[in-house]
Design a protein around this motif. Sequence first.
Motif, PDB file in Angstrom:
ATOM      1  N   HIS A 184       0.866  -1.170   0.000  1.00  0.00           N
ATOM      2  CA  HIS A 184       0.000   0.000   0.000  1.00  0.00           C
ATOM      3  C   HIS A 184       0.907   1.225   0.000  1.00  0.00           C
ATOM      4  CE1 HIS A 184      -3.801   2.104   0.586  1.00  0.00           C
ATOM      5  NE2 HIS A 184      -3.232   2.830   1.543  1.00  0.00           N
ATOM      6  N   TYR A 185       0.934   1.940  -1.105  1.00  0.00           N
ATOM      7  CA  TYR A 185       1.919   3.001  -1.281  1.00  0.00           C
ATOM      8  C   TYR A 185       1.859   4.088  -0.206  1.00  0.00           C
ATOM      9  CZ  TYR A 185       4.724   1.881  -5.360  1.00  0.00           C
ATOM     10  OH  TYR A 185       5.663   1.337  -6.193  1.00  0.00           O
ATOM     11  N   PRO A 186       0.689   4.622   0.134  1.00  0.00           N
ATOM     12  CA  PRO A 186       0.678   5.666   1.174  1.00  0.00           C
ATOM     13  C   PRO A 186       1.265   5.185   2.503  1.00  0.00           C
ATOM     14  CG  PRO A 186      -1.398   5.656  -0.009  1.00  0.00           C
ATOM     15  CD  PRO A 186      -0.659   4.426  -0.433  1.00  0.00           C
ATOM     16  N   ALA A 187       1.195   3.866   2.765  1.00  0.00           N
ATOM     17  CA  ALA A 187       1.725   3.334   4.021  1.00  0.00           C
ATOM     18  C   ALA A 187       3.240   3.508   4.103  1.00  0.00           C
ATOM     19  CB  ALA A 187       1.362   1.858   4.172  1.00  0.00           C
ATOM     20  N   MET A 188       3.893   3.639   2.943  1.00  0.00           N
ATOM     21  CA  MET A 188       5.343   3.829   2.949  1.00  0.00           C
ATOM     22  C   MET A 188       5.730   5.192   3.525  1.00  0.00           C
ATOM     23  SD  MET A 188       6.984   2.010  -0.389  1.00  0.00           S
ATOM     24  CE  MET A 188       5.960   2.650  -1.704  1.00  0.00           C
ATOM     25  N   LEU A 189       4.737   6.086   3.652  1.00  0.00           N
ATOM     26  CA  LEU A 189       5.004   7.410   4.223  1.00  0.00           C
ATOM     27  C   LEU A 189       4.748   7.460   5.732  1.00  0.00           C
ATOM     28  CD1 LEU A 189       3.379   9.655   1.451  1.00  0.00           C
ATOM     29  CD2 LEU A 189       5.816   9.166   1.781  1.00  0.00           C
ATOM     30  N   ASP A 190       4.360   6.335   6.324  1.00  0.00           N
ATOM     31  CA  ASP A 190       4.085   6.322   7.763  1.00  0.00           C
ATOM     32  C   ASP A 190       5.303   6.828   8.534  1.00  0.00           C
ATOM     33  OD1 ASP A 190       1.596   5.337   7.275  1.00  0.00           O
ATOM     34  OD2 ASP A 190       2.009   3.290   7.953  1.00  0.00           O
ATOM     35  N   GLY A 191       5.069   7.821   9.374  1.00  0.00           N
ATOM     36  CA  GLY A 191       6.139   8.409  10.159  1.00  0.00           C
ATOM     37  C   GLY A 191       7.023   9.362   9.386  1.00  0.00           C
ATOM     38  N   LEU A 192       6.759   9.518   8.090  1.00  0.00           N
ATOM     39  CA  LEU A 192       7.596  10.364   7.229  1.00  0.00           C
ATOM     40  C   LEU A 192       6.814  11.489   6.566  1.00  0.00           C
ATOM     41  CD1 LEU A 192       9.460   7.443   5.383  1.00  0.00           C
ATOM     42  CD2 LEU A 192      10.421   8.872   7.205  1.00  0.00           C
ATOM     43  N   ARG A 193       5.495  11.465   6.696  1.00  0.00           N
ATOM     44  CA  ARG A 193       4.654  12.428   5.983  1.00  0.00           C
ATOM     45  C   ARG A 193       4.926  13.851   6.473  1.00  0.00           C
ATOM     46  NH1 ARG A 193      -1.919  11.837   5.312  1.00  0.00           N
ATOM     47  NH2 ARG A 193      -2.397  14.006   4.738  1.00  0.00           N
ATOM     48  N   PRO A 194       5.330  14.743   5.573  1.00  0.00           N
ATOM     49  CA  PRO A 194       5.627  16.116   5.997  1.00  0.00           C
ATOM     50  C   PRO A 194       4.354  16.866   6.369  1.00  0.00           C
ATOM     51  CG  PRO A 194       5.827  15.903   3.616  1.00  0.00           C
ATOM     52  CD  PRO A 194       5.620  14.522   4.149  1.00  0.00           C
ATOM     53  N   PRO A 195       4.443  17.813   7.280  1.00  0.00           N
ATOM     54  CA  PRO A 195       3.245  18.539   7.735  1.00  0.00           C
ATOM     55  C   PRO A 195       2.604  19.386   6.649  1.00  0.00           C
ATOM     56  CG  PRO A 195       5.247  19.503   8.649  1.00  0.00           C
ATOM     57  CD  PRO A 195       5.647  18.217   8.009  1.00  0.00           C
ATOM     58  N   THR A 196       3.352  19.744   5.610  1.00  0.00           N
ATOM     59  CA  THR A 196       2.783  20.557   4.530  1.00  0.00           C
ATOM     60  C   THR A 196       1.873  19.747   3.611  1.00  0.00           C
ATOM     61  OG1 THR A 196       4.869  20.152   3.360  1.00  0.00           O
ATOM     62  CG2 THR A 196       4.623  22.283   4.453  1.00  0.00           C
ATOM     63  N   LEU A 197       1.940  18.416   3.694  1.00  0.00           N
ATOM     64  CA  LEU A 197       1.082  17.557   2.866  1.00  0.00           C
ATOM     65  C   LEU A 197      -0.275  17.422   3.546  1.00  0.00           C
ATOM     66  CD1 LEU A 197       0.792  15.772   0.361  1.00  0.00           C
ATOM     67  CD2 LEU A 197       1.725  13.870   1.691  1.00  0.00           C
ATOM     68  N   GLU A 198      -1.250  18.168   3.039  1.00  0.00           N
ATOM     69  CA  GLU A 198      -2.553  18.245   3.707  1.00  0.00           C
ATOM     70  C   GLU A 198      -3.516  17.143   3.272  1.00  0.00           C
ATOM     71  OE1 GLU A 198      -3.952  22.168   2.856  1.00  0.00           O
ATOM     72  OE2 GLU A 198      -2.313  23.166   3.945  1.00  0.00           O
ATOM     73  N   THR A 199      -3.401  16.685   2.034  1.00  0.00           N
ATOM     74  CA  THR A 199      -4.363  15.719   1.503  1.00  0.00           C
ATOM     75  C   THR A 199      -3.643  14.618   0.748  1.00  0.00           C
ATOM     76  OG1 THR A 199      -6.013  17.494   1.227  1.00  0.00           O
ATOM     77  CG2 THR A 199      -6.407  15.430   0.045  1.00  0.00           C
ATOM     78  N   VAL A 200      -4.018  13.359   1.036  1.00  0.00           N
ATOM     79  CA  VAL A 200      -3.522  12.213   0.276  1.00  0.00           C
ATOM     80  C   VAL A 200      -4.732  11.528  -0.356  1.00  0.00           C
ATOM     81  CG1 VAL A 200      -2.346   9.981   0.354  1.00  0.00           C
ATOM     82  CG2 VAL A 200      -1.507  11.880   1.751  1.00  0.00           C
TER      83      VAL A 200
END
Length: 526
Positions: A117-133
Amino acid sequence: MNDPIQTLPAVVRRATERHRGRPAVIDGDAVLDYADLAGRCEAVGRALIAAGVGFGDRVAVWMPNRIEWILAACGAHMAGAVLVPINTRMKGAEAADILERSRAKVLYSIGDFLGQHYPAMLDGLRPPTLETVVVVGSGSPRAGEIAWADHLARGAAVAPSAVHEREAQLHADSTADLMFTSGTTGRPKGVMAGHEPTIRAFTEWARVVGLGEGDRYLIINPFFHTFGYKAGWVAAFLCGATVFPHQVFDADAVLERIQSDRISFLPGPPTLFLSMLAHPRLAGFDLSSLRSAVTGAASVPPVLITRMREELGIRNVTTAYGLTECGGCATVCDPSDSAETIANTCGKALPGTEMRCVDAQGRSVPPGEPGEVVLRGYHVMQGYFEDEAATREAIDEQGWLHTGDVGVVDERGYLRITDRLKDMYISGGFNCYPAEIERLMAPHPAVAQVAVIGVADERLGEIGCAFVVRRPGAELSEADCIAWCRRQMANYKVPRHVRFVDALPTNASNKVDKKSLRADWACGEN
């Protein structure tokens, strides 16, 4: 409609008017007619405005070739946003770095793909400026994510006029995309490109290579790359061709699609055509619809051009040269050129492009003499995103883009690439930058030092070889090192060979002497 088209949304709207009744995109069971293209893209633009995207904000796309990639990109442009394509081979940390540095507000991501699951690869890494996935395709959205259909539904509350107002703010030099390309610094740099230069360059490219109205265009080159994006679906929309997105290269599947979908136009790196030619059942496929092909991105043996013409039956075969910093294309061969010319050169400069080969002092060298390839023209990048120093290093005061490639221009004005000033090598059509791979390998607990070079490979053109100095007392095998790299970086960056050494050779400046490493590799192979 006599006014010149200057923005990518205008390309979409003109295509809708001119080519209605013909499919714009066929993606499996999903068929998008040109008549509906502008409306579908506008719906994405409305959804982005509803999500709080302002003019000039960045919108990222992280998914394989599919119809939603195109709609997301065109919708972003219609909303006045800047597109940020992300390589689907990147791991979470690599993608997060680009999202953070671009300050992307919205990410369109594939859901489940290639077993994860691609978005899961951002767990713990998602920058605060990314408001919507926004999650596309299979795989249910998790907390903090929204499904594609729900995202579009929220846009219904935004009037179409809001999108039209955004489009009206765009002009020829508005930044259309921010494409991150690796470099010798070891960290990707964001290349800024304008709307009109893309339109102008690929209108000319399509004319030379023979892409035209009614062509059925199988796009295997990834959309996150200029070849799949600009020489891909943008070029198709410019001339009314039908786009057939293809996600993962497999010779069987490609040959089947050429036969079943009656594909007429097929660009790709040499490895694609070599794999097709090597297929044991090649003669059993009906490839009679295949009319034109464009190859490049690696050395092309003359016999390949001949075989593409004779064994695959492709009448028009040509090659081209470009880099992200010049919008993806600078030179192109004419299909009527000889097999020898097409295989041994990258063609002549596009109209409006100046090209020279220069010595270390920036002076033009005579025809037939090697020098660094420099380019100047309308499609040279606007610069590297928020990196003036790197921009000044790449583009001199006279506006010449220094490519870092060594080439020879003959008396006819045809370019032949002979070497690289930089250490970059090309593996299977992908640019690989040793400094970046070294940076990604450096955190390994058993690695004290590492240096990467490109070495010849029969199938991929070049592959990486890592020379590794182990930390004292550490144990590390070649297989374990390669397996670790596969978990940390995109597959094409992973070194296929690892050699362990007691120390790396250095030159008088205490820099790693990669010429010595290449000599060591050559000695080991002989």
